[in-house]
Design an enzyme around this catalytic site. Structure first.
Site, PDB file in Angstrom:
ATOM      1  N   TYR A  44       5.646   6.781   4.920  1.00  0.00           N
ATOM      2  CA  TYR A  44       6.650   7.765   4.551  1.00  0.00           C
ATOM      3  C   TYR A  44       7.268   8.466   5.757  1.00  0.00           C
ATOM      4  O   TYR A  44       8.176   9.279   5.598  1.00  0.00           O
ATOM      5  CB  TYR A  44       6.059   8.760   3.543  1.00  0.00           C
ATOM      6  CG  TYR A  44       5.957   8.105   2.178  1.00  0.00           C
ATOM      7  CD1 TYR A  44       6.912   8.324   1.199  1.00  0.00           C
ATOM      8  CD2 TYR A  44       4.939   7.203   1.902  1.00  0.00           C
ATOM      9  CE1 TYR A  44       6.843   7.690  -0.029  1.00  0.00           C
ATOM     10  CE2 TYR A  44       4.864   6.558   0.680  1.00  0.00           C
ATOM     11  CZ  TYR A  44       5.820   6.808  -0.282  1.00  0.00           C
ATOM     12  OH  TYR A  44       5.769   6.161  -1.489  1.00  0.00           O
ATOM     13  N   ALA A  94       0.842  -1.198   0.000  1.00  0.00           N
ATOM     14  CA  ALA A  94       0.000   0.000   0.000  1.00  0.00           C
ATOM     15  C   ALA A  94       0.877   1.249   0.000  1.00  0.00           C
ATOM     16  O   ALA A  94       1.858   1.326   0.741  1.00  0.00           O
ATOM     17  CB  ALA A  94      -0.910   0.007   1.225  1.00  0.00           C
ATOM     18  N   LYS A  95       0.492   2.209  -0.826  1.00  0.00           N
ATOM     19  CA  LYS A  95       1.204   3.495  -0.840  1.00  0.00           C
ATOM     20  C   LYS A  95       0.472   4.414   0.144  1.00  0.00           C
ATOM     21  O   LYS A  95      -0.369   5.240  -0.230  1.00  0.00           O
ATOM     22  CB  LYS A  95       1.223   4.080  -2.254  1.00  0.00           C
ATOM     23  CG  LYS A  95       2.191   5.246  -2.433  1.00  0.00           C
ATOM     24  CD  LYS A  95       2.288   5.635  -3.903  1.00  0.00           C
ATOM     25  CE  LYS A  95       3.168   6.861  -4.110  1.00  0.00           C
ATOM     26  NZ  LYS A  95       4.601   6.579  -3.850  1.00  0.00           N
ATOM     27  N   ALA A  96       0.786   4.213   1.408  1.00  0.00           N
ATOM     28  CA  ALA A  96       0.108   4.911   2.495  1.00  0.00           C
ATOM     29  C   ALA A  96       1.001   6.002   3.068  1.00  0.00           C
ATOM     30  O   ALA A  96       2.226   5.842   3.139  1.00  0.00           O
ATOM     31  CB  ALA A  96      -0.284   3.923   3.587  1.00  0.00           C
TER      32      ALA A  96
END
Length: 311
Positions: free
Chosen positions: A166, A160-162
């Site tokens: 980051y 998942a690019k959550a």
């Protein structure tokens, strides 16, 4: 992103809103707990007008990220794709960086997202050049191996690019900057090469292209997949997805980052040790040149990756 790098409109929950008016409340759940998923997408100027590169795949990944976290997106994929094109065309851009964001709004301070909550969806676009600098695209960048590991399995899903993922990237990026490097390479929890703070990593050794497998806890990058495809289909290169020991970065003939923002950025040195000749290598240059020709519509798009904004 620079604060001066703005446009006129942002698409917010189905409406084009003036940049200054696209705001959220300070009690927004995503601001407190990182409950958001997003994409980074580029549109390029082509002979057919502005085209969004691999828009279908990016929107699929956005919805997959939301599915993993059980965020209910109240729009269809086609509506989000249309929004991505609108923020390019209605802001008068011929190329640019597109940021769709799905987040949980002001639903209270409990960590759990209440049942029936609909996510808020935003899509913005800005003009944005080379992420690691135009000079970096030509000469390569200096890189250090971070002391921070990337995410461990079964903690936070790296597919998942959550936004929360980051926080790790911030630690990695800040550390490398404080140590005098442009970017960093981070290891997985087993000590193998994983990725940069926001990029996938490739290296060349004896004419073979290597990159870490997804089992090393890295984001399945769409640019990463593009480069693997270009290398195999257009350039006839052998590509190996396998675990890469740290010491291999010091012995590589060439290295480069890939990502929507970074595009194809050569790595000139790691921990002060030159990679190859200490500049962009010949295979990196060939891959980079082919990539830019593809995204700008200068060679045939056999996979249908260019999504025209002016349909």
């Amino acid at each position: 992103m620079s604060n001066t790098n703005t446009t006129k409109y942002i698409w917010l929950d189905g409406k084009m809103v003036e940049w200054e008016k696209a705001t959220v409340h300070v009690m927004t759940h995503a601001l407190h707990y990182g409950s958001s998923v997003f994409e980074g997408i580029r549109a390029y100027n082509t002979p057919k007008g502005p085209c969004v590169f691999r828009l279908n795949e990016h929107v699929d990944r956005l919805f997959n990220s939301a599915k993993i976290y059980r965020f209910d997106i109240p729009f269809t994929k086609d509506e989000v794709k249309e929004a991505c094109c609108r923020v390019i065309t209605e802001n008068g851009l011929t190329s640019g960086y597109i940021r769709p964001l799905v987040f949980i709004g002001n639903v209270g301070l409990g960590v759990r997202v209440p049942d029936g909550t609909k996510a808020t969806v935003m899509v913005g676009a800005i003009p944005w050049g080379a992420y690691l600098g135009e000079e970096g695209l030509q000469k390569g960048v200096s890189v250090g191996v971070s002391s921070w590991n990337r995410l461990a399995p079964n903690t936070i899903p790296t597919v998942a690019k959550a936004a929360g993922n980051y926080l790790s990237s911030i630690l990695i990026a800040n550390e490398c900057a404080q140590n005098g490097y442009t970017e960093a390479v981070a290891l997985d929890t087993a000590g193998y090469i994983a990725e940069g703070s926001g990029e996938n990593v490739f290296l060349v050794k004896d004419g073979v292209l290597y990159t870490a497998p997804l089992t090393c806890g890295l984001l399945p990058g769409i640019t990463r997949h593009t480069i693997i495809t270009i290398a195999r289909e257009l350039l006839g290169l052998e590509v190996r997805e396998e675990r890469i020991p740290r010491e291999m970065v010091y012995l590589a003939d060439e290295m480069f980052f890939t990502g929507t923002a970074a595009e194809i950025t050569p790595i000139a040195s790691v921990d002060g040790i030159d990679v190859g000749a200490g500049c962009r290598g010949p295979l990196t240059e060939k891959i980079q040149s082919t990539f830019f020709k593809l995204v700008k519509g200068e060679i045939e798009d056999t996979h249908g990756w260019l999504y025209p904004c002016n349909k």
